[in-house]
Design an enzyme around this catalytic site. Structure first.
Site, PDB file in Angstrom:
ATOM      1  N   SER A 171       0.829  -1.209   0.000  1.00 24.64           N
ATOM      2  CA  SER A 171       0.000   0.000   0.000  1.00 24.64           C
ATOM      3  C   SER A 171       0.856   1.248   0.000  1.00 24.64           C
ATOM      4  O   SER A 171       0.336   2.336  -0.213  1.00 24.64           O
ATOM      5  CB  SER A 171      -0.958  -0.003   1.193  1.00 24.64           C
ATOM      6  OG  SER A 171      -0.293  -0.399   2.349  1.00 24.64           O
TER       7      SER A 171
ATOM      8  N   GLU B 258      -4.647  -0.042  -8.643  1.00 22.38           N
ATOM      9  CA  GLU B 258      -3.664   1.029  -8.889  1.00 22.38           C
ATOM     10  C   GLU B 258      -2.408   0.341  -9.424  1.00 22.38           C
ATOM     11  O   GLU B 258      -1.828  -0.522  -8.745  1.00 22.38           O
ATOM     12  CB  GLU B 258      -3.397   1.759  -7.563  1.00 22.38           C
ATOM     13  CG  GLU B 258      -2.736   3.104  -7.692  1.00 22.38           C
ATOM     14  CD  GLU B 258      -2.608   3.804  -6.330  1.00 22.38           C
ATOM     15  OE1 GLU B 258      -2.547   3.122  -5.282  1.00 22.38           O
ATOM     16  OE2 GLU B 258      -2.556   5.044  -6.322  1.00 22.38           O
TER      17      GLU B 258
ATOM     18  N   ASN C  63      -3.184   6.206  -1.276  1.00 20.33           N
ATOM     19  CA  ASN C  63      -2.953   6.421   0.152  1.00 20.33           C
ATOM     20  C   ASN C  63      -2.400   7.808   0.474  1.00 20.33           C
ATOM     21  O   ASN C  63      -2.489   8.261   1.606  1.00 20.33           O
ATOM     22  CB  ASN C  63      -2.060   5.313   0.706  1.00 20.33           C
ATOM     23  CG  ASN C  63      -2.897   4.076   0.989  1.00 20.33           C
ATOM     24  OD1 ASN C  63      -4.016   4.188   1.475  1.00 20.33           O
ATOM     25  ND2 ASN C  63      -2.381   2.906   0.660  1.00 20.33           N
TER      26      ASN C  63
HETATM   27  N1  3HC Z   1     -16.655 -10.378  -0.917  1.00 23.34           N
HETATM   28  C1  3HC Z   1     -17.623 -10.362  -1.840  1.00 23.34           C
HETATM   29  N2  3HC Z   1     -18.644  -9.472  -1.834  1.00 23.34           N
HETATM   30  C2  3HC Z   1     -18.679  -8.571  -0.816  1.00 23.34           C
HETATM   31  C3  3HC Z   1     -17.688  -8.524   0.188  1.00 23.34           C
HETATM   32  C4  3HC Z   1     -16.636  -9.473   0.101  1.00 23.34           C
HETATM   33  N3  3HC Z   1     -15.647  -9.500   0.998  1.00 23.34           N
HETATM   34  N4  3HC Z   1     -17.994  -7.507   1.037  1.00 23.34           N
HETATM   35  C5  3HC Z   1     -19.133  -6.933   0.584  1.00 23.34           C
HETATM   36  N5  3HC Z   1     -19.541  -7.568  -0.538  1.00 23.34           N
HETATM   37  C6  3HC Z   1     -20.685  -7.206  -1.396  1.00 23.34           C
HETATM   38  C7  3HC Z   1     -22.008  -7.489  -0.765  1.00 23.34           C
HETATM   39  O1  3HC Z   1     -22.440  -8.808  -1.033  1.00 23.34           O
HETATM   40  C8  3HC Z   1     -22.898  -6.458  -1.436  1.00 23.34           C
HETATM   41  O2  3HC Z   1     -23.282  -6.895  -2.740  1.00 23.34           O
HETATM   42  P1  3HC Z   1     -24.574  -6.258  -3.512  1.00 23.34           P
HETATM   43  O3  3HC Z   1     -24.171  -4.863  -3.916  1.00 23.34           O
HETATM   44  O4  3HC Z   1     -24.769  -7.157  -4.678  1.00 23.34           O
HETATM   45  O5  3HC Z   1     -25.675  -6.271  -2.507  1.00 23.34           O
HETATM   46  C9  3HC Z   1     -21.976  -5.258  -1.622  1.00 23.34           C
HETATM   47  O6  3HC Z   1     -20.635  -5.777  -1.549  1.00 23.34           O
HETATM   48  C10 3HC Z   1     -22.173  -4.247  -0.529  1.00 23.34           C
HETATM   49  O7  3HC Z   1     -22.038  -4.903   0.722  1.00 23.34           O
HETATM   50  P2  3HC Z   1     -23.044  -4.754   1.943  1.00 23.34           P
HETATM   51  O8  3HC Z   1     -24.442  -4.514   1.449  1.00 23.34           O
HETATM   52  O9  3HC Z   1     -22.811  -5.879   2.889  1.00 23.34           O
HETATM   53  O10 3HC Z   1     -22.518  -3.494   2.722  1.00 23.34           O
HETATM   54  P3  3HC Z   1     -22.341  -2.015   2.276  1.00 23.34           P
HETATM   55  O11 3HC Z   1     -23.369  -1.554   1.298  1.00 23.34           O
HETATM   56  O12 3HC Z   1     -22.201  -1.292   3.568  1.00 23.34           O
HETATM   57  O13 3HC Z   1     -20.932  -1.988   1.494  1.00 23.34           O
HETATM   58  C11 3HC Z   1     -18.591  -1.856   1.388  1.00 23.34           C
HETATM   59  C12 3HC Z   1     -19.770  -2.491   2.078  1.00 23.34           C
HETATM   60  C13 3HC Z   1     -18.520  -2.317  -0.066  1.00 23.34           C
HETATM   61  C14 3HC Z   1     -17.360  -2.316   2.138  1.00 23.34           C
HETATM   62  C15 3HC Z   1     -18.776  -0.284   1.441  1.00 23.34           C
HETATM   63  O14 3HC Z   1     -19.020   0.127   2.744  1.00 23.34           O
HETATM   64  C16 3HC Z   1     -17.582   0.475   0.906  1.00 23.34           C
HETATM   65  O15 3HC Z   1     -17.411   0.635  -0.280  1.00 23.34           O
HETATM   66  N6  3HC Z   1     -16.739   0.958   1.833  1.00 23.34           N
HETATM   67  C17 3HC Z   1     -15.513   1.676   1.488  1.00 23.34           C
HETATM   68  C18 3HC Z   1     -14.432   0.690   1.231  1.00 23.34           C
HETATM   69  C19 3HC Z   1     -13.145   1.348   0.880  1.00 23.34           C
HETATM   70  O16 3HC Z   1     -12.993   2.566   0.825  1.00 23.34           O
HETATM   71  N7  3HC Z   1     -12.140   0.524   0.628  1.00 23.34           N
HETATM   72  C20 3HC Z   1     -10.801   0.980   0.331  1.00 23.34           C
HETATM   73  C21 3HC Z   1      -9.977   0.836   1.556  1.00 23.34           C
HETATM   74  S1  3HC Z   1      -8.351   1.445   1.308  1.00 23.34           S
HETATM   75  C22 3HC Z   1      -7.485   0.118   0.764  1.00 23.34           C
HETATM   76  O17 3HC Z   1      -7.956  -0.993   0.696  1.00 23.34           O
HETATM   77  C23 3HC Z   1      -6.082   0.395   0.336  1.00 23.34           C
HETATM   78  C24 3HC Z   1      -5.049  -0.007   1.359  1.00 23.34           C
HETATM   79  O18 3HC Z   1      -3.790   0.226   0.773  1.00 23.34           O
HETATM   80  C25 3HC Z   1      -5.138   0.704   2.663  1.00 23.34           C
END
Ligand code: 3HC
Length: 285
Positions: free
Chosen positions: A121, A154, A192
């Site tokens: 990251s 990325e 990041n």
């Molecule tokens: N595997 C497969 N599918 C998943 C999943 C997983 N691990 N987690 C969630 N899903 C799916 C769900 O089944 C759901 O599908 P649908 O749209 O068909 O209904 C969809 O994703 C949304 O999930 P939920 O309804 O359970 O929950 P939310 O609507 O609250 O969404 C989230 C959850 C997608 C995590 C959303 O909150 C989100 O986008 N959060 C921001 C995440 C983010 O910013 N990530 C980047 C982090 S930074 C990073 O990773 C970089 C590193 O370097 C630090």
């Protein structure tokens, strides 16, 4: 360069199991490398659960799920795992010394044509590439959590990364259903460098008594349409990871604007790392 068929994913943690998941569901043979049987089983179990979630949502069939699981071969021996693959994606914890050791071994045993990618990251791609004798075939392939859901990859070019390697990683990211976006090697890349100062500033708001964690998150969710507030996201990413990345930004730019908030340091010291320990800015079951 669509001749990438076999992939090794090194590390089966949050990012590694997600990466193995998306390669397997897209038809690639995957070797998932872990350090113990228990950790390999845990990773496979998580992949199984996340595939079931996709079946329930009718995104894939039960047959797709079974076939994807069959494509993932757990491996405890890194040397064995990489000896006949076309691409290695490393996703082990964010410690330079650990990655250095792993890449030296991979470079020694992987075929000459194999592309080495890191999901780091924030650690310098150029510095990691220099550990190997193939810095032209070394690249950053940065996925986002949860990997099966987030569209971005990325793609980070190190100092020596060849154009054909960039092209191959762009093509393969598209085959995974992702959207590749290119960046040059610089501390925190784009993702990041932008995300972590926002999270840090949200932590400062709590530290300075400007607002409670829930209020900070509500402002960003309801006012800026973020799916998660910055503190919920920090817990989700892991407070230790946030601190590591902020330190890379702080050291890399020598600019006090990246100074990690003392509250973040204290929470990491206390072992309150977010979702994975059950407590961070919020509590989890
Ligand atoms: N595997 C497969 N599918 C998943 C999943 C997983 N691990 N987690 C969630 N899903 C799916 C769900 O089944 C759901 O599908 P649908 O749209 O068909 O209904 C969809 O994703 C949304 O999930 P939920 O309804 O359970 O929950 P939310 O609507 O609250 O969404 C989230 C959850 C997608 C995590 C959303 O909150 C989100 O986008 N959060 C921001 C995440 C983010 O910013 N990530 C980047 C982090 S930074 C990073 O990773 C970089 C590193 O370097 C630090």
């Amino acid at each position: 360069m669509s001749d990438i068929k076999k992939v090794a994913v090194v590390g089966g943690g949050t990012m590694g199991n997600g990466i193995a998941h998306v390669f397997a569901i897209s038809g690639f043979q995957v070797k998932l490398v872990e350090t113990s049987r228990e950790l390999a089983d845990k990773a496979l179990n998580t992949i199984g659960k996340n595939l079931t979630r996709m079946v329930t949502k009718e995104k894939i069939s039960e047959k797709d799920k079974e076939e994807a699981l069959l494509r993932i071969q757990p491996e405890l021996n890194l040397t064995e795992a990489v000896k006949d693959v076309d691409l290695v994606v490393e996703a082990v914890p964010e410690h330079f010394k650990l990655k250095k050791k792993i890449f030296a071994e991979i470079d020694e045993h992987a075929p000459e044509h194999t592309i080495l990618a890191t999901n780091t990251s924030s650690i310098s791609i150029t510095k990691l590439a220099a550990v190997t004798d193939r810095s032209n075939r070394f690249i950053g392939m940065h996925f986002f959590n949860p990997v099966p859901v987030m569209k971005l990859v990325e793609v980070i070019r190190g100092l020596d990364t060849g154009d054909e390697v960039i092209q191959a990683i762009i093509e393969i990211s598209e085959k995974l259903g992702k959207v590749p976006v290119q960046a040059n090697d610089s501390p925190g890349f784009v993702s990041n460098r932008v995300l972590m100062p926002m999270i840090n500033e949200a932590i400062y708001c709590v530290y300075e008594g400007v607002a409670e964690p829930k209020a900070v998150d509500d402002v960003m969710k309801l006012g800026m349409a973020h799916p998660m507030g910055p503190l919920r996201l920090a817990d989700f990413v892991g407070l230790d990871v946030c601190l590591d990345v902020l330190n890379v930004l702080y050291d890399g730019f020598k600019d006090p604007k990246y100074r990690p908030c003392p509250l973040l340091v204290k929470m990491v010291d206390a072992g309150k790392l977010g979702d994975k320990t059950g407590e961070g800015f919020f509590k989890y079951d």
